[in-house]
Motif scaffolding. Structure first.
Motif, PDB file in Angstrom:
ATOM      1  N   THR A  21       1.380   8.371  -9.700  1.00 15.07           N
ATOM      2  CA  THR A  21       2.352   8.461  -8.719  1.00 15.07           C
ATOM      3  C   THR A  21       3.005  10.134  -8.659  1.00 15.07           C
ATOM      4  N   PHE A  22       2.513  10.574  -7.424  1.00 15.53           N
ATOM      5  CA  PHE A  22       2.661  12.321  -6.976  1.00 15.53           C
ATOM      6  C   PHE A  22       4.484  12.110  -6.007  1.00 15.53           C
ATOM      7  N   GLY A  23       5.134  10.869  -6.467  1.00 15.61           N
ATOM      8  CA  GLY A  23       6.463  10.497  -5.796  1.00 15.61           C
ATOM      9  C   GLY A  23       6.493   9.481  -4.241  1.00 15.61           C
ATOM     10  N   GLY A  24       7.130   9.347  -3.505  1.00 19.65           N
ATOM     11  CA  GLY A  24       6.840   8.391  -2.293  1.00 19.65           C
ATOM     12  C   GLY A  24       6.571   9.537  -0.727  1.00 19.65           C
ATOM     13  N   GLY A  25       5.871   8.963  -0.319  1.00 18.94           N
ATOM     14  CA  GLY A  25       5.286   9.849   1.344  1.00 18.94           C
ATOM     15  C   GLY A  25       5.062   8.378   2.126  1.00 18.94           C
ATOM     16  N   SER A  77       7.758   5.273  -2.908  1.00 19.09           N
ATOM     17  CA  SER A  77       7.318   5.299  -4.141  1.00 19.09           C
ATOM     18  C   SER A  77       6.281   4.408  -4.578  1.00 19.09           C
ATOM     19  N   ASP A  78       4.999   6.050  -4.426  1.00 20.76           N
ATOM     20  CA  ASP A  78       3.281   5.788  -3.699  1.00 20.76           C
ATOM     21  C   ASP A  78       2.703   5.606  -5.244  1.00 20.76           C
ATOM     22  N   ALA A  79       1.723   4.565  -5.897  1.00 22.35           N
ATOM     23  CA  ALA A  79       0.882   5.226  -6.951  1.00 22.35           C
ATOM     24  C   ALA A  79      -0.849   4.678  -6.320  1.00 22.35           C
ATOM     25  N   LEU A  80      -1.498   5.429  -7.132  1.00 23.65           N
ATOM     26  CA  LEU A  80      -2.552   5.345  -6.567  1.00 23.65           C
ATOM     27  C   LEU A  80      -3.642   5.084  -8.017  1.00 23.65           C
ATOM     28  N   VAL A  81      -4.841   4.527  -7.561  1.00 22.11           N
ATOM     29  CA  VAL A  81      -5.531   4.227  -9.624  1.00 22.11           C
ATOM     30  C   VAL A  81      -6.322   5.119  -9.247  1.00 22.11           C
ATOM     31  N   TYR A  82      -6.741   6.011  -9.681  1.00 25.87           N
ATOM     32  CA  TYR A  82      -7.728   6.800 -10.605  1.00 25.87           C
ATOM     33  C   TYR A  82      -8.786   7.153 -11.492  1.00 25.87           C
ATOM     34  N   ILE A  83     -10.171   6.579 -10.973  1.00 29.58           N
ATOM     35  CA  ILE A  83     -10.711   6.339 -12.268  1.00 29.58           C
ATOM     36  C   ILE A  83     -11.599   7.678 -12.381  1.00 29.58           C
ATOM     37  N   PRO A  84     -11.469   8.221 -12.881  1.00 32.58           N
ATOM     38  CA  PRO A  84     -12.549   9.873 -13.218  1.00 32.58           C
ATOM     39  C   PRO A  84     -13.461   9.555 -13.159  1.00 32.58           C
TER      40      PRO A  84
END
Length: 321
Positions: free
Chosen positions: A193-197, A201-208
Motif C-alpha cells: 500500500t502506498f496510502g489512499g487514492g 486505503s488502497d492495496a495492490l498485489v505485486y508478483i515480481p
C-alpha cells in the motif's frame, strides 16, 4: 493450464483469463453479481485470491474455479480496498482462508460499511424504490450506450439486494500497514500500500517474478475511475510509485487485462478532470455544462462522470480553504 479454463464449467459472473501460467484474471461480466474483477494466483503450495465480488454466488463460482484449477482450497484472500464489489464474497472463503487487507481498510469495513449494511437491511424498500426510479429513467434514455450501462447497474444492484439477507459480512483477520510478503514454493507475492487514492486505503498485489500487478481500482481499463471517496492528488502520487515497480501486465479493478498504458490513461483522466473542474470553478461555470471529453466517451462507467466532477469540485474547494 488453458485446458483447465476450458474444462471449468464457467460462471455467468466472470470470464477466466490466463495472464501467465498460474495467474488468472476473473473478468467481471456486466450486470451480474461480480461488478469488479478478481484474480487467482498459484503460489505453488497455496492459492491466493484477490478480491471476492459483490455477491455470494459470484464468490462461490470464484472459489469453485480456484479449487478446480489448483486442486486445493484457497489459503489467502486479499481485499484491495473496502468497496462491496471487492469484499462481499469474503464469507465463502472463511474459515479455510486468511482474509488480508490494510489496517485502515479493515477499520472502515468494521465501522462505516457494517453500519451501511445494517441500514440497507433495515430499509430495503428505499433502495428498491431508487432502483425502480432508475428503471423509469432507462425507458426515457435515448443514448443507447448509457441506457445499456444503466441497465447493467440496476441488474447488479438487484443482485446485491437479493443476496443481502444471506450476507455474513466477513472482515479480514490479517492486516498490514505498508508491505507484506507471502512466500510460496512457486512464486512470492508482495502486498503493497502506498496510502489512499481511490479510497482511504488502497492495496495492490505485486508478483515480481512475473512482472504482474493486480491493482484493484487504482487502475481501470477503459472505465471511468470512481472518485467518490478519492483523494485525486494522492491517487496520482500512488500511480507514479506503482509505475516505478517492474510491471509488464496489470489485472485492473474493472476492464480487461492491460498494461502500463492503461495506468497512464487513468493518470491522464484524473489530471484532465482536475484541470476542467478547476477552470470551471474559477469561471463560476456550472458543472452541468461540462460534457465528457472525446477521449473517454467510449469508456464504461459513464454514469460516474458527473459525480466525478462534483467530487473533484468539493475536493478543490476543501483544499482551497
Amino acid at each position: 493450464m488453458l485446458h483447465g479454463i476450458r474444462a471449468f464449467t464457467g460462471s455467468r459472473h466472470f470470464q477466466l483469463k490466463e495472464v501467465i501460467e498460474g495467474v488468472f484474471a476473473a473478468i467481471a461480466v456486466p450486470g451480474t453479481g461480480s461488478l469488479g474483477n478478481a484474480a487467482i494466483v498459484d503460489l505453488g503450495d497455496a492459492t491466493l485470491v484477490v478480491d471476492t465480488f459483490t455477491s455470494i454466488q459470484a464468490a462461490e463460482d470464484l472459489q469453485a474455479a480456484a479449487e478446480y484449477l489448483m486442486g486445493r482450497k484457497v489459503s489467502y484472500v486479499i481485499n484491495t480496498h473496502w468497496h462491496s464489489d471487492h469484499t462481499c464474497g469474503n464469507q465463502v472463503f472463511v474459515p479455510a482462508a486468511h482474509i488480508i487487507s490494510t489496517s485502515i481498510t479493515r477499520e472502515i469495513m468494521d465501522t462505516f460499511v457494517r453500519d451501511r449494511i445494517m441500514q440497507q437491511l433495515a430499509k430495503p424498500e428505499a433502495i428498491y424504490e431508487a432502483i425502480d426510479e432508475i428503471d423509469e429513467q432507462i425507458q426515457r434514455e435515448t443514448n443507447e450506450k448509457l441506457r445499456q450501462e444503466m441497465q447493467w447497474d440496476t441488474a447488479s444492484d438487484r443482485e446485491y439486494m437479493k443476496m443481502l439477507p444471506n450476507l455474513v459480512y466477513s472482515l479480514p483477520n490479517l492486516t498490514f500497514d505498508q508491505r507484506m510478503t507471502i512466500h510460496g514454493s512457486k512464486r512470492n507475492v508482495e502486498l503493497i500500500t502506498f496510502g489512499g487514492g481511490h479510497t482511504q486505503s488502497d492495496a495492490l498485489v505485486y508478483i515480481p517474478k512475473d512482472r504482474i500487478a493486480i491493482t484493484g481500482d487504482l487502475v481501470l481499463s477503459k472505465h471511468h475511475p470512481v472518485l467518490m471517496y478519492a483523494n485525486p492528488q494522492q491517487w496520482l502520487d500512488i500511480l507514479d510509485k506503482v509505475e516505478q515497480l517492474d510491471i509488464e501486465r496489470i489485472v485492473p479493478g474493472h476492464g480487461e487485462v492491460c498494461s502500463l498504458n492503461e495506468l497512464h490513461e487513468v493518470r491522464g483522466y484524473i489530471k484532465n478532470l482536475l484541470e476542467i473542474v478547476t477552470d470551471a470553478a474559477q469561471r463560476n461555470q456550472s458543472l452541468d455544462e461540462i460534457t465528457i471529453p472525446s477521449a473517454y466517451q467510449n469508456w464504461f462507467f459513464t454514469t460516474y462522470f458527473k459525480s466525478n466532477l462534483q467530487s473533484l469540485y468539493k475536493w478543490i474547494k476543501k483544499i482551497g480553504k
